[in-house]
Design a protein around this motif. Sequence first.
Motif, PDB file in Angstrom:
ATOM      1  N   UNK A  62     -27.157 -31.521 -68.242  1.00  0.00           N
ATOM      2  CA  UNK A  62     -26.747 -31.549 -66.846  1.00  0.00           C
ATOM      3  C   UNK A  62     -26.963 -32.935 -66.242  1.00  0.00           C
ATOM      4  N   UNK A  63     -28.069 -33.561 -66.580  1.00  0.00           N
ATOM      5  CA  UNK A  63     -28.366 -34.901 -66.069  1.00  0.00           C
ATOM      6  C   UNK A  63     -27.382 -35.916 -66.645  1.00  0.00           C
ATOM      7  N   UNK A  64     -27.093 -35.825 -67.929  1.00  0.00           N
ATOM      8  CA  UNK A  64     -26.120 -36.748 -68.525  1.00  0.00           C
ATOM      9  C   UNK A  64     -24.762 -36.618 -67.850  1.00  0.00           C
ATOM     10  N   UNK A  65     -24.398 -35.395 -67.469  1.00  0.00           N
ATOM     11  CA  UNK A  65     -23.111 -35.169 -66.805  1.00  0.00           C
ATOM     12  C   UNK A  65     -23.051 -35.887 -65.458  1.00  0.00           C
ATOM     13  N   UNK A  66     -24.182 -35.941 -64.755  1.00  0.00           N
ATOM     14  CA  UNK A  66     -24.230 -36.677 -63.495  1.00  0.00           C
ATOM     15  C   UNK A  66     -23.964 -38.164 -63.746  1.00  0.00           C
ATOM     16  N   UNK A  67     -24.601 -38.716 -64.764  1.00  0.00           N
ATOM     17  CA  UNK A  67     -24.377 -40.117 -65.096  1.00  0.00           C
ATOM     18  C   UNK A  67     -22.924 -40.402 -65.419  1.00  0.00           C
ATOM     19  N   UNK A  68     -22.287 -39.524 -66.193  1.00  0.00           N
ATOM     20  CA  UNK A  68     -20.873 -39.718 -66.528  1.00  0.00           C
ATOM     21  C   UNK A  68     -19.996 -39.630 -65.286  1.00  0.00           C
ATOM     22  N   UNK A  69     -20.297 -38.668 -64.423  1.00  0.00           N
ATOM     23  CA  UNK A  69     -19.522 -38.503 -63.196  1.00  0.00           C
ATOM     24  C   UNK A  69     -19.595 -39.754 -62.325  1.00  0.00           C
ATOM     25  N   UNK A  70     -20.783 -40.293 -62.166  1.00  0.00           N
ATOM     26  CA  UNK A  70     -20.940 -41.490 -61.348  1.00  0.00           C
ATOM     27  C   UNK A  70     -20.222 -42.688 -61.967  1.00  0.00           C
ATOM     28  N   UNK A  71     -20.299 -42.812 -63.275  1.00  0.00           N
ATOM     29  CA  UNK A  71     -19.619 -43.919 -63.950  1.00  0.00           C
ATOM     30  C   UNK A  71     -18.111 -43.838 -63.755  1.00  0.00           C
ATOM     31  N   UNK A  72     -17.576 -42.628 -63.838  1.00  0.00           N
ATOM     32  CA  UNK A  72     -16.129 -42.444 -63.689  1.00  0.00           C
ATOM     33  C   UNK A  72     -15.663 -42.638 -62.250  1.00  0.00           C
ATOM     34  N   UNK A  73     -16.456 -42.148 -61.305  1.00  0.00           N
ATOM     35  CA  UNK A  73     -16.037 -42.151 -59.907  1.00  0.00           C
ATOM     36  C   UNK A  73     -16.395 -43.434 -59.157  1.00  0.00           C
ATOM     37  N   UNK A  74     -17.452 -44.123 -59.592  1.00  0.00           N
ATOM     38  CA  UNK A  74     -17.928 -45.280 -58.822  1.00  0.00           C
ATOM     39  C   UNK A  74     -18.059 -46.556 -59.647  1.00  0.00           C
ATOM     40  N   UNK A  75     -18.477 -46.459 -60.892  1.00  0.00           N
ATOM     41  CA  UNK A  75     -18.615 -47.648 -61.730  1.00  0.00           C
ATOM     42  C   UNK A  75     -19.925 -48.392 -61.543  1.00  0.00           C
ATOM     43  N   UNK A  76     -20.431 -48.434 -60.302  1.00  0.00           N
ATOM     44  CA  UNK A  76     -21.728 -49.050 -60.026  1.00  0.00           C
ATOM     45  C   UNK A  76     -22.523 -48.113 -59.126  1.00  0.00           C
ATOM     46  N   UNK A  77     -23.825 -48.321 -59.113  1.00  0.00           N
ATOM     47  CA  UNK A  77     -24.718 -47.572 -58.241  1.00  0.00           C
ATOM     48  C   UNK A  77     -25.739 -48.554 -57.685  1.00  0.00           C
ATOM     49  N   UNK A  78     -25.940 -48.529 -56.378  1.00  0.00           N
ATOM     50  CA  UNK A  78     -26.879 -49.455 -55.752  1.00  0.00           C
ATOM     51  C   UNK A  78     -28.261 -48.849 -55.546  1.00  0.00           C
ATOM     52  N   UNK A  79     -28.346 -47.520 -55.509  1.00  0.00           N
ATOM     53  CA  UNK A  79     -29.643 -46.923 -55.240  1.00  0.00           C
ATOM     54  C   UNK A  79     -29.777 -45.532 -55.821  1.00  0.00           C
TER      55      UNK A  79
END
Length: 244
Positions: A62-79
């Motif tokens: 489930x946690x890995x899926x969050x990482x993939x979702x963020x990578x696909x939707x945003x590409x970067x994360x600031x916080x």
Amino acid sequence: MVEGRTILVTGAAHGLGAEIARHLAKNGARLVLADIAEEEGRAIADECGARFISVDLADPASIRAVGRNLAEQHGVLHGLVNNGAIATGIGGIPFEEIDIDSWDRVMQVNVRGTWLMTRAVTPLLKASGSGRIVNVASDTALWGAPRLMSYVASKGALMAMTRSLARELGPNRVGVTAIAPGILTTESTGYVPEARHRLYAEGRAVPGAQGPGEITEIVTFLLGEGALTLTGQTLPVNNGFVFN
């Protein structure tokens, strides 16, 4: 301070996590909220104009899926605000009486879940050039609260992880800090015995109850670019109940 910065908040459906989300939204952050409580989490996300992702911090997939979702939707994360944790129903008994399954569950969610969530989004934090992680610990680990050992141990682990992560991620200009609040007056602390609430209210340098709104401004600052000099530190944001 956080305007335009993309920030993930875990455990955002209730209590401090929800208040952090509301404050970040008011300050212009682009929010992604994650929680196992989908209905409540989506309601907070709608209120904040944020995206919601369901996550079970006890489940690595489930946690890995969050990482993939963020990578696909945003590409970067600031916080990243690692607020997701469990506490209800685990306190009030001597350490000899804690059953192994309960201990393991607390460690799975509070410690392993924080580690895995951080690992899942670290590439995105590095890509931002100014990533910030705020781990929500607890001042129980600073003063050694009794009859709460599994929770205390888990929050002490977060403080230690904060220092280690700060060393590892510093070269990438990713700052890692922890906050250590005491008992806050939220719907999430209704299970805490009244005697413990009184202990905090009467023992703070600034006496009285403390609400989550008194914490959110500090979290917002720590997620901004100017907070890098505090990396590795644990801030006891508890109105002076315990000093670090």
